[in-house]
Design an enzyme around this catalytic site. Structure first.
Site, PDB file in Angstrom:
ATOM      1  CG  HIS A  85      -2.051   0.982   1.126  1.00 21.56           C
ATOM      2  ND1 HIS A  85      -3.375   0.603   1.116  1.00 21.56           N
ATOM      3  CD2 HIS A  85      -2.060   2.334   1.017  1.00 21.56           C
ATOM      4  CE1 HIS A  85      -4.143   1.668   1.024  1.00 21.56           C
ATOM      5  NE2 HIS A  85      -3.361   2.734   0.956  1.00 21.56           N
TER       6      HIS A  85
ATOM      7  CG  HIS B  71      -1.626   6.279  -2.233  1.00 18.82           C
ATOM      8  ND1 HIS B  71      -2.739   6.239  -3.034  1.00 18.82           N
ATOM      9  CD2 HIS B  71      -1.970   5.696  -1.056  1.00 18.82           C
ATOM     10  CE1 HIS B  71      -3.735   5.662  -2.365  1.00 18.82           C
ATOM     11  NE2 HIS B  71      -3.286   5.322  -1.162  1.00 18.82           N
TER      12      HIS B  71
ATOM     13  CG  ASP C  94      -0.713  10.874  -5.717  1.00 17.51           C
ATOM     14  OD1 ASP C  94      -0.628   9.843  -5.016  1.00 17.51           O
ATOM     15  OD2 ASP C  94      -1.814  11.367  -6.042  1.00 17.51           O
TER      16      ASP C  94
ATOM     17  N   GLY D   6      -9.761   7.742  -2.115  1.00 13.07           N
ATOM     18  CA  GLY D   6     -10.265   9.098  -1.945  1.00 13.07           C
ATOM     19  C   GLY D   6     -11.084   9.193  -0.677  1.00 13.07           C
TER      20      GLY D   6
ATOM     21  CG  HIS E 221      -8.061   3.255  -0.118  1.00 17.00           C
ATOM     22  ND1 HIS E 221      -7.418   2.838  -1.260  1.00 17.00           N
ATOM     23  CD2 HIS E 221      -7.154   4.003   0.589  1.00 17.00           C
ATOM     24  CE1 HIS E 221      -6.177   3.329  -1.259  1.00 17.00           C
ATOM     25  NE2 HIS E 221      -5.987   4.028  -0.153  1.00 17.00           N
TER      26      HIS E 221
ATOM     27  CD  GLU F  36      -7.757   6.086   4.364  1.00 14.58           C
ATOM     28  OE1 GLU F  36      -6.710   6.744   4.416  1.00 14.58           O
ATOM     29  OE2 GLU F  36      -8.380   5.876   3.303  1.00 14.58           O
TER      30      GLU F  36
ATOM     31  CG  ASP G 146      -1.679   5.754   3.153  1.00 19.01           C
ATOM     32  OD1 ASP G 146      -2.007   5.423   1.994  1.00 19.01           O
ATOM     33  OD2 ASP G 146      -2.395   6.473   3.881  1.00 19.01           O
TER      34      ASP G 146
END
Length: 338
Positions: free
Chosen positions: A16, A18, A20, A173, A201, A204, A281
């Site tokens: 997991h 990301h 960006d 998101g 996701h 969360e 994350d």
């Protein structure tokens, strides 16, 4: 007690991460310079803009950090450089396998297509693989700010590239209650394709029902899953399911899903038999590394060497990598002396 040096040298796996949210500030400066875009010369100032406060007000507050980065990720070269950077970081941190997730639509402001974003990220991963002992795959994200039909179209275009690096799909998101039921068309793409897996996701930010719905939708992994914390019935339920929770401790503290790292349910999940793994994350947004996440768990929860080994084996077992690679990685983890 497990030493920091042992944690870093161990052949780890991360599921997991990301794209960006994990670019190093100095790399973002290079990406900006390559495109002729204005950015501060002060790397510390860039870092401050990219990192979330140690405690945000909510998940939504945490996600605003991405607004600073995304304008720089609108070209193929930028995405390639970003992917290479995250892979390089992984290699330096002793990670042998990593799944990097990204949302194509967030890099299409200036005309890039879904297909071009996929090829650019895959190219960055491949170039890093040639130089470093780390293997990477791609998880394509559909942003929950878009509707199900649009996300389904994005998924189909990404899968239409037939790129071997794409191994799974995700929805991410801001999380609202019962979101899974609104994305049946997008999730159906996974079932129709047959050669990719689903990780969502879910749970969360306290949305427990989303975790149940995600399992029903066919997800074999859940991003975060912290919503079962303190709920014995839910904990027992997920302990019995063939599903892996992609734990992200530091991120969960920042988004206020839990108050402190002491509240992360490592010991409870281990004792109850919940299958989970540990992840960053967002390496930059959360100012962390995978080794650091494990170091914190050793310090706060007395994580043992064998528990550390097992959590990494969980990551490999529930990864979307090819079976041959899984077997190789599991052997490396088993034979590594701790």
């Amino acid at each position: 007690m497990l030493k920091s040096s042992e944690i870093k040298l161990f052949p780890k796996a991360e599921l997991h991460c990301h794209l960006d949210g994990s670019i190093r500030p100095k790399t973002l400066q290079k990406i900006a310079s390559y495109q002729g875009l204005a950015i501060s010369d002060d790397v510390e100032e860039v870092a401050r803009n990219m990192q979330a406060p140690k405690t945000c007000q909510s998940l939504v507050d945490y996600l605003t950090c991405f607004d600073y980065v995304l304008p720089f990720l609108q070209t193929e070269k930028a995405l390639e450089m970003a992917a290479y950077d995250v892979m390089e970081q992984a290699a330096e941190d002793g990670i042998r396998y990593i799944e990097i997730r990204f949302a194509p639509t967030l890099s299409m402001r200036n005309g890039l297509t879904v297909e071009k974003t996929v090829h650019a990220v895959a190219l960055g991963i491949a170039k890093a693989e040639e130089k470093y002992p780390v293997y990477g795959n791609i998880l394509v994200i559909g942003m929950r700010s878009r509707d199900s039909k649009e996300i389904a179209g994005t998924f189909k275009k990404a899968l239409g590239t037939n790129h071997e690096k794409i191994v799974g799909l995700d929805l991410a998101g801001a999380e609202v209650d019962l979101f899974v039921r609104d994305y049946e068309e997008a999730i159906q793409v996974v079932t129709d394709h047959g050669n990719v897996a689903l990780t969502l996701h879910a749970g969360e930010c306290g949305c427990l029902q989303n975790m149940y719905d995600a399992i029903d939708a066919g997800a074999t992994r859940l991003g975060h899953g912290i919503a079962i914390n303190g709920n014995q019935e839910a904990t027992n339920f997920f302990a019995e399911k063939n599903v892996c929770l992609e734990g992200c401790p530091t991120s969960n503290v920042q988004t206020r899903a839990i108050d402190t790292l002491k509240d992360y349910p490592v010991r409870e999940w281990l004792d109850k038999g919940v299958t989970f793994c540990i992840n960053t994350d967002n390496k930059t947004v959360s100012n962390t590394t995978l080794s650091n996440e494990y170091h914190l768990l050793v310090s706060e929860h007395n994580l043992t060497a064998e528990e550390f080994r097992q959590l990494n084996k969980n990551a490999v077992t529930y990864s979307f990598a090819k079976e041959e690679l899984k077997k190789q990685l599991l052997t490396e983890m088993t034979e590594f002396p701790l």
